[in-house]
Write a protein that holds these residues in place. Structure first.
Motif, PDB file in Angstrom:
ATOM      1  N   ALA A  92       0.355  -1.295  -0.182  1.00  0.00           N
ATOM      2  CA  ALA A  92       0.225   0.296  -0.022  1.00  0.00           C
ATOM      3  C   ALA A  92       1.325   1.450   0.099  1.00  0.00           C
ATOM      4  O   ALA A  92       1.967   1.499   0.423  1.00  0.00           O
ATOM      5  CB  ALA A  92      -0.800  -0.154   1.368  1.00  0.00           C
ATOM      6  N   LYS A  93       0.716   2.350  -0.695  1.00  0.00           N
ATOM      7  CA  LYS A  93       0.711   3.471  -0.702  1.00  0.00           C
ATOM      8  C   LYS A  93       0.364   4.828  -0.632  1.00  0.00           C
ATOM      9  O   LYS A  93      -0.746   4.803  -1.028  1.00  0.00           O
ATOM     10  CB  LYS A  93       1.786   3.626  -2.304  1.00  0.00           C
ATOM     11  CG  LYS A  93       2.862   3.117  -2.537  1.00  0.00           C
ATOM     12  CD  LYS A  93       4.079   3.332  -3.884  1.00  0.00           C
ATOM     13  CE  LYS A  93       4.811   2.995  -3.505  1.00  0.00           C
ATOM     14  NZ  LYS A  93       5.083   3.693  -5.331  1.00  0.00           N
ATOM     15  N   TYR A  94       0.550   5.616   0.410  1.00  0.00           N
ATOM     16  CA  TYR A  94      -0.607   6.629   0.740  1.00  0.00           C
ATOM     17  C   TYR A  94       0.840   7.555   1.660  1.00  0.00           C
ATOM     18  O   TYR A  94       1.126   7.573   2.370  1.00  0.00           O
ATOM     19  CB  TYR A  94      -1.784   5.680   2.030  1.00  0.00           C
ATOM     20  CG  TYR A  94      -1.128   4.933   2.817  1.00  0.00           C
ATOM     21  CD1 TYR A  94      -1.272   5.646   4.328  1.00  0.00           C
ATOM     22  CD2 TYR A  94      -0.930   3.237   2.972  1.00  0.00           C
ATOM     23  CE1 TYR A  94      -0.974   5.291   4.841  1.00  0.00           C
ATOM     24  CE2 TYR A  94      -0.667   3.096   4.127  1.00  0.00           C
ATOM     25  CZ  TYR A  94      -0.456   3.780   5.748  1.00  0.00           C
ATOM     26  OH  TYR A  94      -0.141   3.339   6.603  1.00  0.00           O
ATOM     27  N   LYS A  95      -0.947   8.945   2.078  1.00  0.00           N
ATOM     28  CA  LYS A  95       0.081   9.955   2.380  1.00  0.00           C
ATOM     29  C   LYS A  95      -1.100  10.604   2.799  1.00  0.00           C
ATOM     30  O   LYS A  95      -2.048  10.354   2.545  1.00  0.00           O
ATOM     31  CB  LYS A  95       0.840  10.852   1.551  1.00  0.00           C
ATOM     32  CG  LYS A  95       1.689  11.213   1.889  1.00  0.00           C
ATOM     33  CD  LYS A  95       3.815  11.201   1.203  1.00  0.00           C
ATOM     34  CE  LYS A  95       4.695  11.485   1.278  1.00  0.00           C
ATOM     35  NZ  LYS A  95       5.242  12.529   0.749  1.00  0.00           N
ATOM     36  N   SER A  96      -0.674  11.292   4.681  1.00  0.00           N
ATOM     37  CA  SER A  96      -1.404  12.211   4.491  1.00  0.00           C
ATOM     38  C   SER A  96      -1.007  13.661   4.180  1.00  0.00           C
ATOM     39  O   SER A  96       0.206  14.103   4.190  1.00  0.00           O
ATOM     40  CB  SER A  96      -1.637  12.605   6.075  1.00  0.00           C
ATOM     41  OG  SER A  96      -0.976  12.846   6.906  1.00  0.00           O
ATOM     42  N   PHE A  97      -1.984  14.713   3.996  1.00  0.00           N
ATOM     43  CA  PHE A  97      -2.124  15.791   3.864  1.00  0.00           C
ATOM     44  C   PHE A  97      -3.110  17.092   4.098  1.00  0.00           C
ATOM     45  O   PHE A  97      -4.371  17.093   4.901  1.00  0.00           O
ATOM     46  CB  PHE A  97      -1.954  16.646   1.672  1.00  0.00           C
ATOM     47  CG  PHE A  97      -0.160  15.449   1.167  1.00  0.00           C
ATOM     48  CD1 PHE A  97      -0.072  16.146   1.178  1.00  0.00           C
ATOM     49  CD2 PHE A  97      -1.267  14.282   0.716  1.00  0.00           C
ATOM     50  CE1 PHE A  97       1.763  15.144   0.211  1.00  0.00           C
ATOM     51  CE2 PHE A  97      -0.430  13.611   0.284  1.00  0.00           C
ATOM     52  CZ  PHE A  97       0.919  13.413  -0.410  1.00  0.00           C
ATOM     53  N   THR A  98      -1.938  18.093   4.094  1.00  0.00           N
ATOM     54  CA  THR A  98      -3.147  19.414   5.175  1.00  0.00           C
ATOM     55  C   THR A  98      -4.263  20.000   4.028  1.00  0.00           C
ATOM     56  O   THR A  98      -4.425  21.420   4.186  1.00  0.00           O
ATOM     57  CB  THR A  98      -2.069  20.097   5.793  1.00  0.00           C
ATOM     58  OG1 THR A  98      -1.484  20.837   4.857  1.00  0.00           O
ATOM     59  CG2 THR A  98      -2.123  19.474   6.821  1.00  0.00           C
ATOM     60  N   SER A  99      -3.623  19.986   2.578  1.00  0.00           N
ATOM     61  CA  SER A  99      -4.300  20.685   1.480  1.00  0.00           C
ATOM     62  C   SER A  99      -4.701  19.996   0.379  1.00  0.00           C
ATOM     63  O   SER A  99      -3.975  19.067   0.198  1.00  0.00           O
ATOM     64  CB  SER A  99      -3.656  21.902   0.955  1.00  0.00           C
ATOM     65  OG  SER A  99      -3.092  21.732   0.112  1.00  0.00           O
ATOM     66  N   GLN A 100      -5.626  20.054   0.057  1.00  0.00           N
ATOM     67  CA  GLN A 100      -6.034  18.890  -0.999  1.00  0.00           C
ATOM     68  C   GLN A 100      -5.390  19.417  -2.897  1.00  0.00           C
ATOM     69  O   GLN A 100      -5.226  18.028  -3.135  1.00  0.00           O
ATOM     70  CB  GLN A 100      -8.269  19.281  -1.531  1.00  0.00           C
ATOM     71  CG  GLN A 100      -8.387  18.205  -2.647  1.00  0.00           C
ATOM     72  CD  GLN A 100     -10.041  18.314  -2.635  1.00  0.00           C
ATOM     73  OE1 GLN A 100     -11.026  19.115  -2.619  1.00  0.00           O
ATOM     74  NE2 GLN A 100     -10.640  17.185  -3.311  1.00  0.00           N
ATOM     75  N   GLU A 101      -4.623  20.198  -2.262  1.00  0.00           N
ATOM     76  CA  GLU A 101      -4.273  20.475  -3.989  1.00  0.00           C
ATOM     77  C   GLU A 101      -2.410  19.303  -3.578  1.00  0.00           C
ATOM     78  O   GLU A 101      -2.352  19.106  -5.147  1.00  0.00           O
ATOM     79  CB  GLU A 101      -3.299  22.385  -4.000  1.00  0.00           C
ATOM     80  CG  GLU A 101      -4.520  23.019  -4.454  1.00  0.00           C
ATOM     81  CD  GLU A 101      -5.179  23.044  -2.925  1.00  0.00           C
ATOM     82  OE1 GLU A 101      -5.852  22.974  -1.835  1.00  0.00           O
ATOM     83  OE2 GLU A 101      -6.841  23.274  -3.676  1.00  0.00           O
ATOM     84  N   GLU A 102      -2.140  19.670  -2.607  1.00  0.00           N
ATOM     85  CA  GLU A 102      -1.092  18.385  -2.439  1.00  0.00           C
ATOM     86  C   GLU A 102      -0.810  17.295  -2.349  1.00  0.00           C
ATOM     87  O   GLU A 102      -0.459  16.361  -3.248  1.00  0.00           O
ATOM     88  CB  GLU A 102      -0.394  18.697  -0.967  1.00  0.00           C
ATOM     89  CG  GLU A 102      -0.158  20.307  -0.335  1.00  0.00           C
ATOM     90  CD  GLU A 102       0.258  20.732   0.829  1.00  0.00           C
ATOM     91  OE1 GLU A 102       2.003  20.641   0.917  1.00  0.00           O
ATOM     92  OE2 GLU A 102      -0.365  20.339   1.654  1.00  0.00           O
ATOM     93  N   ALA A 103      -2.454  16.554  -1.772  1.00  0.00           N
ATOM     94  CA  ALA A 103      -3.220  15.593  -2.513  1.00  0.00           C
ATOM     95  C   ALA A 103      -2.957  15.446  -3.515  1.00  0.00           C
ATOM     96  O   ALA A 103      -2.827  13.884  -4.000  1.00  0.00           O
ATOM     97  CB  ALA A 103      -4.113  15.592  -1.190  1.00  0.00           C
TER      98      ALA A 103
END
Length: 198
Positions: free
Chosen positions: A33-44
């Motif tokens: 699995a590959k995943y990451k959290s971000f504070t903005s939708q643009e970064e995600a």
């Protein structure tokens, strides 16, 4: 409360989720699995659209870097193998024992190897260099993705910022102990700096 966006690049149902439980369902128990959290939708979204690493081309300076640590000697070692057009053109092997860096063990060696590689490329008038590393901090501290809260990461980031104004630096992650002969070569150089024979 700060909103978070969870980008699942590889999972049961890839996509961007706004709660961790929803994202967790997609990745928990999912192999690779590959995943990451971000504070903005643009970064995600940018993370989801990232392309795989481009292949290294000819006429491009590449440096494989690695670090090692010797508990008894209380010292860290650094190794760098420089590759140009598929050939090793130079190597560096050195050690250090600065008290404030010792707690970082081999990570200190790898960060200092990266700086030494960039400095060498600058001295030899290369316009760019690709650093191949196996510890994520080498890239993430340099780019500001990770916070620098230890002496080695702070010193590394400060020097990197100075050098990177004069040369273009690219990063490439390689997997440790995966049989990559050039990564193994950098590992051997780092160990040799501490008198460790492989």
């Amino acid at each position: 409360m700060l909103m978070k966006f969870y980008a699942v690049k590889k999972g049961r149902q890839p996509g961007i989720y706004t709660t961790w439980p929803d994202a967790q369902k997609q990745v928990h128990g999912f192999s690779g699995a590959k995943y990451k959290s971000f504070t903005s939708q643009e970064e995600a979204l940018a993370y989801m659209e990232e392309q795989p690493q481009a292949p290294i081309t000819d006429n491009q300076l590449v440096a494989y870097v690695d670090g090692s640590y010797h508990k008894i000697k209380k010292a860290y070692g650094s190794g760098v193998a420089f590759i140009f057009n598929g050939q090793e053109i130079e190597s560096l092997s050195f050690s250090g024992n600065r008290d404030i860096f010792l707690e970082a063990h081999q990570v200190a060696g790898e960060c200092l190897a990266s700086l030494a590689a960039i400095k060498w490329a600058l001295l030899h008038d290369y316009p760019s260099i690709t650093i191949c590393y196996d510890y994520q901090g080498v890239e993430s501290w340099a780019t500001g993705e990770w916070r620098t809260n230890k002496p080695i990461s702070q010193a590394y980031k400060k020097e990197f910022d100075r050098f990177s104004q004069e040369i273009q630096v690219h990063f490439r992650k390689v997997h440790a102990h995966s049989g990559d002969p050039l990564n193994d070569r950098a590992d051997q150089l780092a160990k040799a700096a501490l008198g460790i024979t492989v």
